[in-house]
Every structure is written in C-alpha cells, then in structure tokens.
Design a protein around this motif. Structure first.
Motif, PDB file in Angstrom:
ATOM      1  N   ARG A 246      10.195   3.390   4.392  1.00 53.84           N
ATOM      2  CA  ARG A 246      10.274   3.439   2.775  1.00 53.84           C
ATOM      3  C   ARG A 246      10.986   4.459   2.370  1.00 53.84           C
ATOM      4  NH1 ARG A 246       9.611  -0.433  -0.629  1.00 53.84           N
ATOM      5  NH2 ARG A 246       9.691   0.647  -2.690  1.00 53.84           N
ATOM      6  N   ARG A 247      11.044   5.590   2.953  1.00 50.04           N
ATOM      7  CA  ARG A 247      11.800   6.625   2.565  1.00 50.04           C
ATOM      8  C   ARG A 247      13.225   6.831   3.514  1.00 50.04           C
ATOM      9  NH1 ARG A 247       8.984  11.308   0.639  1.00 50.04           N
ATOM     10  NH2 ARG A 247       7.094  10.444  -0.449  1.00 50.04           N
ATOM     11  N   ARG A 248      13.432   5.661   3.773  1.00 56.15           N
ATOM     12  CA  ARG A 248      14.845   5.658   4.550  1.00 56.15           C
ATOM     13  C   ARG A 248      14.865   7.054   5.437  1.00 56.15           C
ATOM     14  NH1 ARG A 248      13.912   1.451   2.458  1.00 56.15           N
ATOM     15  NH2 ARG A 248      15.179   0.193   1.290  1.00 56.15           N
TER      16      ARG A 248
ATOM     17  N   GLU B  28       0.712  -1.138  -0.006  1.00 56.77           N
ATOM     18  CA  GLU B  28      -0.003   0.082   0.064  1.00 56.77           C
ATOM     19  C   GLU B  28       0.767   1.059  -0.193  1.00 56.77           C
ATOM     20  OE1 GLU B  28      -3.129   0.405  -0.345  1.00 56.77           O
ATOM     21  OE2 GLU B  28      -4.271  -0.941   0.720  1.00 56.77           O
ATOM     22  N   LEU B  29       1.859   1.340   0.686  1.00 56.81           N
ATOM     23  CA  LEU B  29       2.867   2.325   0.766  1.00 56.81           C
ATOM     24  C   LEU B  29       3.711   2.783  -0.444  1.00 56.81           C
ATOM     25  CD1 LEU B  29       4.574   1.727   4.507  1.00 56.81           C
ATOM     26  CD2 LEU B  29       2.544   3.118   3.832  1.00 56.81           C
ATOM     27  N   ILE B  30       3.993   1.494  -1.283  1.00 55.20           N
ATOM     28  CA  ILE B  30       4.652   1.718  -2.559  1.00 55.20           C
ATOM     29  C   ILE B  30       3.572   2.439  -3.425  1.00 55.20           C
ATOM     30  CG2 ILE B  30       5.324   0.309  -4.427  1.00 55.20           C
ATOM     31  CD1 ILE B  30       6.381  -1.453  -2.379  1.00 55.20           C
ATOM     32  N   ALA B  31       2.328   1.895  -3.338  1.00 56.99           N
ATOM     33  CA  ALA B  31       1.434   2.422  -4.249  1.00 56.99           C
ATOM     34  C   ALA B  31       1.162   4.021  -3.988  1.00 56.99           C
ATOM     35  CB  ALA B  31       0.028   1.728  -3.935  1.00 56.99           C
ATOM     36  N   ALA B  32       1.219   4.420  -2.584  1.00 57.07           N
ATOM     37  CA  ALA B  32       1.050   5.836  -2.345  1.00 57.07           C
ATOM     38  C   ALA B  32       2.131   6.560  -2.990  1.00 57.07           C
ATOM     39  CB  ALA B  32       0.905   5.806  -0.857  1.00 57.07           C
ATOM     40  N   GLU B  33       3.418   5.886  -2.827  1.00 54.75           N
ATOM     41  CA  GLU B  33       4.710   6.547  -3.037  1.00 54.75           C
ATOM     42  C   GLU B  33       4.704   6.594  -4.601  1.00 54.75           C
ATOM     43  OE1 GLU B  33       9.487   5.913  -2.018  1.00 54.75           O
ATOM     44  OE2 GLU B  33       8.008   4.205  -2.610  1.00 54.75           O
ATOM     45  N   ARG B  34       4.056   5.919  -5.505  1.00 53.17           N
ATOM     46  CA  ARG B  34       4.204   5.905  -6.807  1.00 53.17           C
ATOM     47  C   ARG B  34       3.213   7.041  -7.146  1.00 53.17           C
ATOM     48  NH1 ARG B  34       2.714  -0.009  -9.338  1.00 53.17           N
ATOM     49  NH2 ARG B  34       4.788  -0.958  -9.064  1.00 53.17           N
ATOM     50  N   ASP B  35       2.135   7.404  -6.473  1.00 48.53           N
ATOM     51  CA  ASP B  35       1.328   8.421  -6.715  1.00 48.53           C
ATOM     52  C   ASP B  35       1.688   9.901  -6.191  1.00 48.53           C
ATOM     53  OD1 ASP B  35      -0.392   6.686  -8.050  1.00 48.53           O
ATOM     54  OD2 ASP B  35      -1.748   6.287  -6.126  1.00 48.53           O
TER      55      ASP B  35
ATOM     56  N   ALA C 232      13.629  20.346   9.743  1.00 51.25           N
ATOM     57  CA  ALA C 232      13.835  19.289   9.097  1.00 51.25           C
ATOM     58  C   ALA C 232      15.049  19.049   8.526  1.00 51.25           C
ATOM     59  CB  ALA C 232      12.961  18.930   7.975  1.00 51.25           C
ATOM     60  N   ALA C 233      15.669  20.119   7.930  1.00 47.79           N
ATOM     61  CA  ALA C 233      17.139  20.061   7.521  1.00 47.79           C
ATOM     62  C   ALA C 233      18.217  19.981   8.594  1.00 47.79           C
ATOM     63  CB  ALA C 233      17.251  21.226   6.747  1.00 47.79           C
ATOM     64  N   ALA C 234      17.981  20.789   9.634  1.00 49.93           N
ATOM     65  CA  ALA C 234      18.599  20.576  11.025  1.00 49.93           C
ATOM     66  C   ALA C 234      18.575  19.197  11.273  1.00 49.93           C
ATOM     67  CB  ALA C 234      18.302  21.666  12.005  1.00 49.93           C
ATOM     68  N   LEU C 235      17.649  18.781  11.440  1.00 52.80           N
ATOM     69  CA  LEU C 235      17.447  17.254  12.145  1.00 52.80           C
ATOM     70  C   LEU C 235      18.271  16.352  11.263  1.00 52.80           C
ATOM     71  CD1 LEU C 235      13.842  17.456  13.718  1.00 52.80           C
ATOM     72  CD2 LEU C 235      15.972  17.342  14.996  1.00 52.80           C
ATOM     73  N   GLY C 236      18.127  16.437  10.073  1.00 51.99           N
ATOM     74  CA  GLY C 236      18.729  15.648   8.872  1.00 51.99           C
ATOM     75  C   GLY C 236      20.014  15.646   9.034  1.00 51.99           C
ATOM     76  N   ARG C 237      20.449  16.914   9.366  1.00 51.33           N
ATOM     77  CA  ARG C 237      22.121  16.893   9.591  1.00 51.33           C
ATOM     78  C   ARG C 237      22.409  16.270  10.837  1.00 51.33           C
ATOM     79  NH1 ARG C 237      20.935  22.233   7.260  1.00 51.33           N
ATOM     80  NH2 ARG C 237      20.977  23.225   9.540  1.00 51.33           N
ATOM     81  N   MET C 238      21.728  16.326  11.935  1.00 58.32           N
ATOM     82  CA  MET C 238      22.010  16.000  13.068  1.00 58.32           C
ATOM     83  C   MET C 238      21.942  14.458  13.260  1.00 58.32           C
ATOM     84  SD  MET C 238      20.099  16.504  16.730  1.00 58.32           S
ATOM     85  CE  MET C 238      20.349  18.314  16.617  1.00 58.32           C
ATOM     86  N   TYR C 239      21.065  13.672  12.488  1.00 59.27           N
ATOM     87  CA  TYR C 239      20.887  12.193  12.482  1.00 59.27           C
ATOM     88  C   TYR C 239      21.223  11.540  11.152  1.00 59.27           C
ATOM     89  CZ  TYR C 239      18.491  12.773  16.611  1.00 59.27           C
ATOM     90  OH  TYR C 239      17.875  12.939  17.844  1.00 59.27           O
ATOM     91  N   GLY C 240      21.853  12.252  10.309  1.00 65.58           N
ATOM     92  CA  GLY C 240      22.348  11.759   8.914  1.00 65.58           C
ATOM     93  C   GLY C 240      21.409  11.065   8.061  1.00 65.58           C
ATOM     94  N   ARG C 241      19.941  11.438   8.332  1.00 67.42           N
ATOM     95  CA  ARG C 241      18.987  10.779   7.727  1.00 67.42           C
ATOM     96  C   ARG C 241      17.908  12.112   7.376  1.00 67.42           C
ATOM     97  NH1 ARG C 241      16.997   5.417  10.636  1.00 67.42           N
ATOM     98  NH2 ARG C 241      15.726   5.381   8.656  1.00 67.42           N
ATOM     99  N   GLU C 242      16.983  11.620   6.256  1.00 68.13           N
ATOM    100  CA  GLU C 242      16.233  12.422   6.081  1.00 68.13           C
ATOM    101  C   GLU C 242      14.864  12.346   7.215  1.00 68.13           C
ATOM    102  OE1 GLU C 242      12.617  13.373   2.745  1.00 68.13           O
ATOM    103  OE2 GLU C 242      13.874  11.824   2.447  1.00 68.13           O
ATOM    104  N   VAL C 243      14.537  13.465   7.536  1.00 66.94           N
ATOM    105  CA  VAL C 243      13.643  13.472   8.737  1.00 66.94           C
ATOM    106  C   VAL C 243      12.234  14.079   8.468  1.00 66.94           C
ATOM    107  CG1 VAL C 243      13.096  14.307  11.265  1.00 66.94           C
ATOM    108  CG2 VAL C 243      15.290  13.487  10.748  1.00 66.94           C
ATOM    109  N   HIS C 244      11.335  13.245   8.805  1.00 64.82           N
ATOM    110  CA  HIS C 244       9.794  13.723   8.513  1.00 64.82           C
ATOM    111  C   HIS C 244       9.051  14.481   9.685  1.00 64.82           C
ATOM    112  CE1 HIS C 244       5.692  13.876   6.718  1.00 64.82           C
ATOM    113  NE2 HIS C 244       5.107  13.316   7.947  1.00 64.82           N
TER     114      HIS C 244
ATOM    115  N   LEU D 274       2.852   9.718  -0.499  1.00 63.16           N
ATOM    116  CA  LEU D 274       3.394   9.167   0.916  1.00 63.16           C
ATOM    117  C   LEU D 274       3.397  10.206   2.049  1.00 63.16           C
ATOM    118  CD1 LEU D 274       4.130   6.513   1.917  1.00 63.16           C
ATOM    119  CD2 LEU D 274       6.446   6.944   1.209  1.00 63.16           C
ATOM    120  N   ASP D 275       3.683  11.426   1.645  1.00 67.23           N
ATOM    121  CA  ASP D 275       3.784  12.148   2.657  1.00 67.23           C
ATOM    122  C   ASP D 275       2.338  12.556   3.178  1.00 67.23           C
ATOM    123  OD1 ASP D 275       6.603  12.829   2.664  1.00 67.23           O
ATOM    124  OD2 ASP D 275       6.359  14.465   1.512  1.00 67.23           O
ATOM    125  N   ASP D 276       1.566  12.743   2.241  1.00 68.68           N
ATOM    126  CA  ASP D 276      -0.045  13.062   2.556  1.00 68.68           C
ATOM    127  C   ASP D 276      -0.388  11.782   3.499  1.00 68.68           C
ATOM    128  OD1 ASP D 276       0.095  15.214   1.201  1.00 68.68           O
ATOM    129  OD2 ASP D 276      -1.044  14.303  -0.457  1.00 68.68           O
TER     130      ASP D 276
END
Length: 271
Positions: free
Chosen positions: A197-199, A107-114, A220-232, A117-119
C-alpha cells in the motif's frame, strides 16, 4: 495467480484504488461486506463455480450475484463485486482469494486515511511475536474445536486498549476464518499488503537494545537507498545478539551482530 486471474485481479485493484480517492466511500463498510461474501463463497463450492463459469456471460454472472445479494450489501460493494465476476478467472478459488485481498486492502486504505497505517503494521508485527512466544495462546487461537466467538473474545481481551480497531478486526477475521492459512502466514500476508500500500518493503531488524528514533530513521534511510524503495522497520529485541544489527529484508540477510562476528572469528581460528 496466473493468466486470466492475474489480469482480473490487477483490474480489481485499480477499481479499488479509484474508490479510495472518493472521499465519500466508507472503506470499513466495504471491507466488512466483502469479507461476508468471502465467507459465503468459501462455504459454497457450487456458488463459486457459477460465478466463474466461462460458459455464461459476464453480465449474466453479475446479474445473478446482484440478485443473490440484493438488499444485503451497499451499492458500492455490489458494483465492485459485479466488476469482479464479469472478468475471467483461472479457477473459482482465485475469485474468492481476490475478494479477500480487496477486503483487507479496504481496511488498510481506511487506516491510511486516518494516518494509522504505520501503527497497524507495528501492531500486527507485535501480535505475531506474542503468539509465537505463547504456545497455549497460539493453540487456543488456531484450534478448530474452539468456537469463533471464544477466539474473538481472546483477541479482544489481548488487544483492548493496546491496538486500534482495524488491527483487532483483521486479527479476529484471521483467527475466525483462516482460509487454509496458518496464523503466522496470515499476519505476514497482511503486512505485505500494508507494505505494498505504501509501495515499500518491510525489514525485520534484530538488535540487543531498542533503537532510538534517530537510529531508526538513519537505518530506514540507508536501506531505502540500498533497495530504491521506502523501507518499514519491524524491530525485535534479542539480548543474545549482544550488539550490532541483523536485518532481514525479502530473501536478503545483513548480519552485523557481535555474536555473528565472534562466531566467524571462532571458525577462522578453528580452521
């Protein structure tokens, strides 16, 4: 999962990812068919044992399942399930949990294709907050004596026009077949799978007033730099924090709210 189950699940995830790259694969159909198999196996202990019986060859187990489900599922679903039952599992329950995870991931892959996934993540989060704040609603959605049809109607009434179909499907399956999970933990497990799914990681951000898009992007960018991963970011509004930001991410808590600073100052004065 441990041992053989962990290795088998990893292999199954790789097979699902391969299907995700095949544009002709109907991921929604795959998800729904896998979910129907989960329901069947949850209801039939003997069938779970047969499909994980190490005294029978993997090919024999796969042939048995193919015959059982012949004409009821697509070839794609049958192939994926065949691969699952050919591998070894530490317990029968692990096999069912793996199929359930693959169903949600489809289901998540289908949402990602469309591009949704963020929504989906935001809608799952908001629904969870609504349920936590409405005791009677939560009771109706989790009461075993309430018919599944009624629960589905409640979800539909709450989310119709407010959430996309994939969100409604996932929440409906959770309230209809919770599989020993409470509602909150089930929603959290969906959110973790979506993040994986988005790592990326998921952060719960508590603020007194809504963040602007620029503020969300910077945080989000600051947290991403802190943890080395994209943060939602899942943003929750709480007027009691007065000002500042409180961030919960994994086991970490970063509390920069005015309320916390005032409490700390009060403790220092009292000490």
């Amino acid at each position: 999962m441990q041992g053989a189950s962990r290795e088998s699940l990893a292999a199954a995830r790789e097979r699902l990812d391969a299907l995700a790259t095949a544009t002709g694969t109907d991921m929604v159909q795959l998800a729904q068919e896998l979910d129907s198999v989960v329901i069947l196996l949850d209801q039939t202990v003997s069938l779970r044992r047969v499909l994980t019986d190490s005294t029978r060859s993997g090919e024999a187990r796969a042939a048995f399942l193919a015959q059982l489900l012949s004409g009821q599922i697509s070839g794609t679903t049958a192939d994926l399930l065949g691969g699952l039952v050919r591998t070894r599992w530490s317990s029968p329950r692990d096999l069912v949990d793996a199929i359930d995870e693959l169903s949600v991931s489809a289901e998540l892959i289908a949402a990602e294709r469309d591009g949704k996934l963020d929504d989906l993540e935001d809608e799952l989060f908001r629904f969870g907050r609504i349920v936590m704040g409405e005791r009677e609603l939560r009771s109706a959605l989790t009461d075993p004596s309430v018919a599944n049809v009624r629960k589905a109607e409640l979800v539909s009434g709450l989310l119709d026009g407010r959430a996309q179909p994939v969100t409604r499907r996932l929440i409906t399956r959770l309230v209809a077949h919770p599989r020993s999970r409470n509602l909150e933990h089930g929603l959290e497990s969906y959110a973790r799978l979506a993040a994986d799914r988005r790592r990326r990681m998921v952060a719960l951000v508590t603020v007194a007033v809504p963040l602007t898009e620029e503020q969300r992007t910077r945080l989000a960018a600051a947290l991403g730099r802190m943890y080395g991963r994209e943060v939602h970011l899942n943003v929750e509004i709480d007027a009691d924090v007065i000002g500042g930001v409180r961030v919960e991410i994994g086991d970490d808590v970063i509390d920069g709210t005015v309320t916390t600073r005032l409490e700390e100052a009060g403790r220092r004065l009292a000490g």
